[in-house]
Scaffold this active site. Structure first.
Site, PDB file in Angstrom:
ATOM      1  N   ASP A  55      33.214  42.163  45.256  1.00 32.45           N
ATOM      2  CA  ASP A  55      32.074  42.581  45.572  1.00 32.45           C
ATOM      3  C   ASP A  55      30.914  42.949  44.508  1.00 32.45           C
ATOM      4  O   ASP A  55      29.761  43.405  44.580  1.00 32.45           O
ATOM      5  CB  ASP A  55      31.782  43.348  46.974  1.00 32.45           C
ATOM      6  CG  ASP A  55      32.312  42.701  48.296  1.00 32.45           C
ATOM      7  OD1 ASP A  55      32.980  43.318  48.782  1.00 32.45           O
ATOM      8  OD2 ASP A  55      31.774  41.559  48.198  1.00 32.45           O
TER       9      ASP A  55
ATOM     10  N   HIS B 228      40.771  48.030  47.017  1.00 33.26           N
ATOM     11  CA  HIS B 228      41.015  46.915  47.639  1.00 33.26           C
ATOM     12  C   HIS B 228      42.400  47.083  48.427  1.00 33.26           C
ATOM     13  O   HIS B 228      43.428  47.961  47.841  1.00 33.26           O
ATOM     14  CB  HIS B 228      41.266  45.675  46.710  1.00 33.26           C
ATOM     15  CG  HIS B 228      41.055  44.296  47.766  1.00 33.26           C
ATOM     16  ND1 HIS B 228      42.069  43.751  48.286  1.00 33.26           N
ATOM     17  CD2 HIS B 228      40.092  43.670  47.833  1.00 33.26           C
ATOM     18  CE1 HIS B 228      41.825  42.635  49.137  1.00 33.26           C
ATOM     19  NE2 HIS B 228      40.551  42.553  48.747  1.00 33.26           N
TER      20      HIS B 228
END
Ligand code: SDX
Length: 429
Positions: free
Chosen positions: A365, A308
């Site tokens: 996700d 991320h």
């Protein structure tokens, strides 16, 4: 502003720049006058160290794995709130009281139908069209049905109606694209149902038989949409802001956000994760082989759902979704071998120096697709679900940019191409 300042020395000249401090103690050097003062600009591909705005909507701390919407911890909202309550919070800055919530829900219900002319658009998409391509096109086309929505500076009640229309119609458009994909008849919204239940009804209901919404499914979807509702200046939110900064209308700005979210490095990752886990399973389940591929610079394979830009610790949303995965699958009596592969993959990766050194953890996700799959959402609709969740956040970001009268977004660059040269006729080249 903070009392602190930043001093830089360029070409023997010293420049002092103000420092901005946010309500959570974050600090930034305000470089808005740098070029006028020194002739220099800054350079930061991907804006990894650059703030584009100040915002009062979402706070996240990537090192500590903290995420708050308007000050409320995501863990509490995911557990206790409804998605429309959280949408109201993001849009208006405070949780609604009973009357405000009832009014908001009523406004959303009122606008759930789409213009009958829109049905024709769906017929002209290829039968295997990706629902994100359809959704981006349909949301943009909404602006042609509501000319008043073109001007973001119309009276507040017009802007409010434009916002209500979009939040109400997006689930309807998403469900129509799914039904169209299947060749099934469209299910019109049933406004006796709640927002989440109505979406499930339009997705999975059939005119030939009654459809009962499973409360376990509705609760799981409510939680997932809340967890996706906003995430400060991510790629798609920044896209919505920069398109909206030209005073393009809300629907076109959101359509651009949908297009940005579709990318596999962003919201498209939730579809990629499931396809990756199925590939690993079909390849015999040799997880270490795929972890090694993800680490190999010469191999384009990446571990989707991992890493991320901001979280250098666990994505708090991933923690909540992982826990919900076990709960939902157990309640539904679903045993998905892909979940076991996901857990083993996470375990191996989090012990591997490559991932540990780069602080790569599961992101929002990584587990979300497993729940979507368990509740019957097809893989190609996963990113549409992300867009449904992110919609109130995008709108809140757009409205904050408009209300703060922010200037049109127009970054600078450093030119590295050919220096000045004269034209040479083709016969002499
Ligand atoms: C979302 O920004 C947001 O807030 C987004 C989001 C939201 O709510 O809006 O949280 C939603 O988009 C989540 C991210 C979903 N995307 C993926 O899961 C795709 C896989 N992840 C990567 O592509 C990557 O981690 C990004 C795109 C998410 C972040 O990329 P960065 O910040 O540009 O980091 P990077 O690519 O520079 O990576 C740093 C290092 C590199 O290695 P080195 O060059 O240092 O040797 O980590 C490696 C990368 O190669 N790396 C990975 C990896 N992610 C980063 N290696 C293998 N697998 C991965 N997934």
């Amino acid at each position: 502003m903070s009392s602190e300042t930043a001093k830089i020395i360029l070409n023997g000249n010293e420049y002092e720049l103000p420092v901005v401090e946010g309500s959570e103690g974050e600090k930034a050097i305000d470089i808005s006058k740098l070029r006028a003062l020194s002739g220099y600009i800054t350079l930061d591909p991907g804006y990894k160290n650059t703030g584009s705005t100040t915002s009062a909507i979402t706070f996240l701390d990537g090192e500590e794995g903290i995420l708050h919407y308007r000050g409320y911890p995501i863990e509490q909202l995911a557990e206790k709130a409804s998605f429309l309550e959280v949408s109201y919070l993001l849009l208006h800055g405070d949780l609604p009281n009973k009357q405000q919530l009832a009014e908001f829900e009523g406004n959303i219900r009122y606008h759930s139908l789409v213009h009958e002319d829109m049905k024709r658009f769906f017929e002209f998409f290829p039968s295997n069209a990706h629902p994100m391509g359809i959704l981006a096109a349909m949301v943009n086309s909404l602006s042609t049905f509501y000319p008043k929505s073109q001007d973001p500076h119309r009276p507040a009640r017009d802007v409010e109606r434009t916002i209500h229309r979009l939040i109400a119609k997006m689930p309807t458009l998403a469900a129509i694209s799914y039904k169209n994909n299947l060749g099934h008849p469209i299910m019109y919204p049933d406004n006796r149902l709640g927002y989440i239940e109505n979406f499930l009804y339009m997705m999975f209901g059939l005119p030939t038989e009654p459809y009962e919404v499973d409360p376990v499914v509705a609760d799981a979807l409510n939680k997932l949409l809340i967890l996706h509702a906003d995430h400060e200046q991510n790629c798609s939110a920044s896209t919505v802001r920069i398109v909206g900064s030209s005073q393009s209308n809300l629907y076109s700005s959101i359509s651009a956000g949908i297009a940005a979210l579709w990318g596999p490095l962003h919201g498209g990752a939730n579809q990629e994760v499931i396809e990756m886990l199925e590939t690993i399973r079909n390849d015999g389940g040799d997880i270490q082989k795929w972890v090694d591929k993800a680490k190999d610079k010469d191999d384009p394979f990446r571990l989707f759902g991992f890493g991320h830009r901001v979280y250098k610790n666990f994505d708090p949303r991933a923690r909540i979704i992982k826990k919900a995965c076990d709960e939902v699958l157990k309640k539904m009596g679903v045993n998905d071998p892909v979940l076991d592969i996901a857990k083993r993959l996470e375990e191996i990766a989090l012990k591997d120096d490559y991932f540990v050194e780069r602080k790569l953890y599961p992101n929002v996700d990584f587990y979300s697709g497993i729940i979507y799959r368990a509740i019957g959402i097809p893989t190609r609709m996963f990113t549409v679900m992300f867009a449904l969740g992110r919609l109130p956040g995008w709108i809140a970001q757009w409205r904050e940019m408009v209300e703060n009268k922010e200037p049109i977004g127009r970054p600078r660059q450093i030119y590295t191409g050919a220096t000045k040269r004269d034209y040479v006729p083709v016969e002499k080249r």
